[in-house]
Design a protein around this motif. Structure first.
Motif, PDB file in Angstrom:
ATOM      1  N   ALA A  13      38.923  93.247 -30.962  1.00  0.00           N
ATOM      2  CA  ALA A  13      40.350  93.156 -30.642  1.00  0.00           C
ATOM      3  C   ALA A  13      41.128  92.609 -31.830  1.00  0.00           C
ATOM      4  CB  ALA A  13      40.551  92.261 -29.419  1.00  0.00           C
ATOM      5  N   VAL A  14      40.556  91.602 -32.501  1.00  0.00           N
ATOM      6  CA  VAL A  14      41.209  91.032 -33.687  1.00  0.00           C
ATOM      7  C   VAL A  14      41.359  92.091 -34.772  1.00  0.00           C
ATOM      8  CG1 VAL A  14      41.038  89.254 -35.472  1.00  0.00           C
ATOM      9  CG2 VAL A  14      40.318  88.736 -33.130  1.00  0.00           C
ATOM     10  N   LEU A  15      40.327  92.909 -34.959  1.00  0.00           N
ATOM     11  CA  LEU A  15      40.393  93.984 -35.951  1.00  0.00           C
ATOM     12  C   LEU A  15      41.491  94.990 -35.597  1.00  0.00           C
ATOM     13  CD1 LEU A  15      36.582  94.682 -36.564  1.00  0.00           C
ATOM     14  CD2 LEU A  15      38.156  93.322 -37.964  1.00  0.00           C
ATOM     15  N   MET A  16      41.603  95.311 -34.318  1.00  0.00           N
ATOM     16  CA  MET A  16      42.652  96.253 -33.901  1.00  0.00           C
ATOM     17  C   MET A  16      44.038  95.636 -34.052  1.00  0.00           C
ATOM     18  SD  MET A  16      41.062  98.372 -30.650  1.00  0.00           S
ATOM     19  CE  MET A  16      39.931  97.165 -29.961  1.00  0.00           C
ATOM     20  N   TRP A  17      44.173  94.345 -33.732  1.00  0.00           N
ATOM     21  CA  TRP A  17      45.470  93.689 -33.875  1.00  0.00           C
ATOM     22  C   TRP A  17      45.900  93.610 -35.336  1.00  0.00           C
ATOM     23  CZ3 TRP A  17      43.650  89.464 -29.957  1.00  0.00           C
ATOM     24  CH2 TRP A  17      43.873  89.932 -28.655  1.00  0.00           C
ATOM     25  N   SER A  18      44.959  93.695 -36.266  1.00  0.00           N
ATOM     26  CA  SER A  18      45.315  93.664 -37.684  1.00  0.00           C
ATOM     27  C   SER A  18      46.102  94.906 -38.104  1.00  0.00           C
ATOM     28  CB  SER A  18      44.055  93.527 -38.545  1.00  0.00           C
ATOM     29  OG  SER A  18      43.272  94.706 -38.490  1.00  0.00           O
ATOM     30  N   LEU A  19      46.056  95.958 -37.276  1.00  0.00           N
ATOM     31  CA  LEU A  19      46.812  97.185 -37.566  1.00  0.00           C
ATOM     32  C   LEU A  19      48.140  97.230 -36.817  1.00  0.00           C
ATOM     33  CD1 LEU A  19      43.863  99.746 -37.421  1.00  0.00           C
ATOM     34  CD2 LEU A  19      44.959  98.802 -39.465  1.00  0.00           C
ATOM     35  N   ALA A 212      48.806 105.647 -31.860  1.00  0.00           N
ATOM     36  CA  ALA A 212      47.780 104.766 -32.432  1.00  0.00           C
ATOM     37  C   ALA A 212      47.886 103.358 -31.863  1.00  0.00           C
ATOM     38  CB  ALA A 212      47.912 104.737 -33.960  1.00  0.00           C
ATOM     39  N   LEU A 213      49.116 102.878 -31.677  1.00  0.00           N
ATOM     40  CA  LEU A 213      49.315 101.551 -31.083  1.00  0.00           C
ATOM     41  C   LEU A 213      48.765 101.504 -29.667  1.00  0.00           C
ATOM     42  CD1 LEU A 213      52.950 100.671 -32.237  1.00  0.00           C
ATOM     43  CD2 LEU A 213      50.897  99.349 -32.751  1.00  0.00           C
ATOM     44  N   GLY A 214      49.075 102.544 -28.890  1.00  0.00           N
ATOM     45  CA  GLY A 214      48.631 102.585 -27.498  1.00  0.00           C
ATOM     46  C   GLY A 214      47.129 102.705 -27.357  1.00  0.00           C
ATOM     47  N   ILE A 215      46.496 103.384 -28.314  1.00  0.00           N
ATOM     48  CA  ILE A 215      45.040 103.539 -28.260  1.00  0.00           C
ATOM     49  C   ILE A 215      44.331 102.260 -28.689  1.00  0.00           C
ATOM     50  CG2 ILE A 215      43.072 104.726 -29.323  1.00  0.00           C
ATOM     51  CD1 ILE A 215      44.808 107.228 -29.468  1.00  0.00           C
ATOM     52  N   GLY A 216      44.873 101.599 -29.727  1.00  0.00           N
ATOM     53  CA  GLY A 216      44.189 100.442 -30.297  1.00  0.00           C
ATOM     54  C   GLY A 216      44.810  99.092 -30.009  1.00  0.00           C
TER      55      GLY A 216
END
Length: 286
Positions: A13-19, A212-216
């Motif tokens: 989740a942290v990795l995804m929030w980095s985007l 991309a936001l909705g997926i990740g």
């Protein structure tokens, strides 16, 4: 599922929030609550597809109180976050809002079976110093208000409380996050209609960024975070969450949006050191 595996899933989740910042920039000029509604709607659909594997009956086993709690956590956090930055678009607001990993570490000591050590606290404080460098270095100048700063503080408390209390709901299936997302999307539509003017994404880049936001970052991330909070090392995940602003800045550098700086290198060292201290404390406890 082992504690280590759940921790790794939570860190995803942290990795995804980095985007989050990169894709949010790409989604401009969509206003925040409309963007929230679209992204959580996508995340909810992903959750429905995932839940369909074992049947939707599992959603019926969850109490309405749990659904209310989860919706309050997701929507409440984003409502407070967006409102805080509308009233006070400053670096101070960003720093206060990013106190939630530290609050997670401190609140975790109140959970049954968890033991908070001085090394956990030290690691969280050092990592916060690294995150502070990142936020201060890339923040835009602006004037703020005491109310905005106060809402940012409530925002941090809200997400920390949601995350830590999720541990007490360890028997509640992660599929319940599907309902959290759909309910948050619905409330975001209401907030958008009441507070914002409708502006849709522009071109393939805009729509692609929203998808991309909705997926990740505003979708799958909340499912993986739920697993990490319920079954992983909550103190280590709290400290490791400070990697998000660093990785976010590196993503912006890679995209040519932000220039590299010495602050990024120093922040990387501080965050890595803080995470290492927390990991060492967790290893000793184990």
């Amino acid at each position: 599922m082992t504690r280590r595996r759940a921790t790794l899933i939570g860190f995803a989740a942290v990795l995804m929030w980095s985007l989050l910042a990169l894709f949010t920039i790409g989604s401009a000029p969509v206003p925040p609550f409309l963007l929230n509604a679209m992204c959580f709607g996508i995340g909810g659909v992903i959750g429905l597809i995932w839940t369909a594997r074992n049947g939707f009956g599992v959603l019926g086993t969850v109490s309405w109180k749990v659904y209310a709690f989860g919706t309050l956590g997701l929507f409440g956090y984003h409502f407070l976050y967006f409102t805080a930055f509308r009233l006070s678009p400053t670096a101070e607001t960003g720093l206060i809002a990013y106190l939630w990993p530290l609050f997670i570490v401190l609140m975790s000591g109140l959970l049954p079976g968890e033991r908070l050590t001085p090394m956990h606290i030290l690691g969280a404080l050092i990592a916060f110093g690294g995150a502070a460098l990142i936020v201060l270095a890339r923040a835009d100048a602006g004037s703020g208000s005491a109310l905005g700063l106060g809402l940012a503080f409530l925002c941090a408390l809200t997400w920390a409380a949601y995350s830590v209390l999720s541990r007490r709901l360890g028997e509640v299936p992660t599929e319940s996050v599907t309902v959290f997302c759909l309910a948050t999307a619905t409330l975001s539509v209401v907030a958008h209609l009441a507070l914002e003017e409708t502006v849709w994404p522009v071109g393939a880049l805009g729509w692609g960024s929203v998808l991309a936001l909705g997926i990740g970052p505003v979708g799958a991330a909340f499912f993986t975070w739920d697993i990490g909070m319920k079954k992983g090392d909550i103190q280590l995940l709290g400290v490791a969450s400070y990697a998000a602003p660093l990785l976010s800045t590196l993503a912006l550098v890679a995209a040519g949006i932000t220039k590299p700086s010495y602050a990024i290198g120093i922040a990387a060292v501080l965050i890595a050191l803080g995470a290492a201290l927390a990991a060492r404390a967790s290893a000793k406890r184990a």
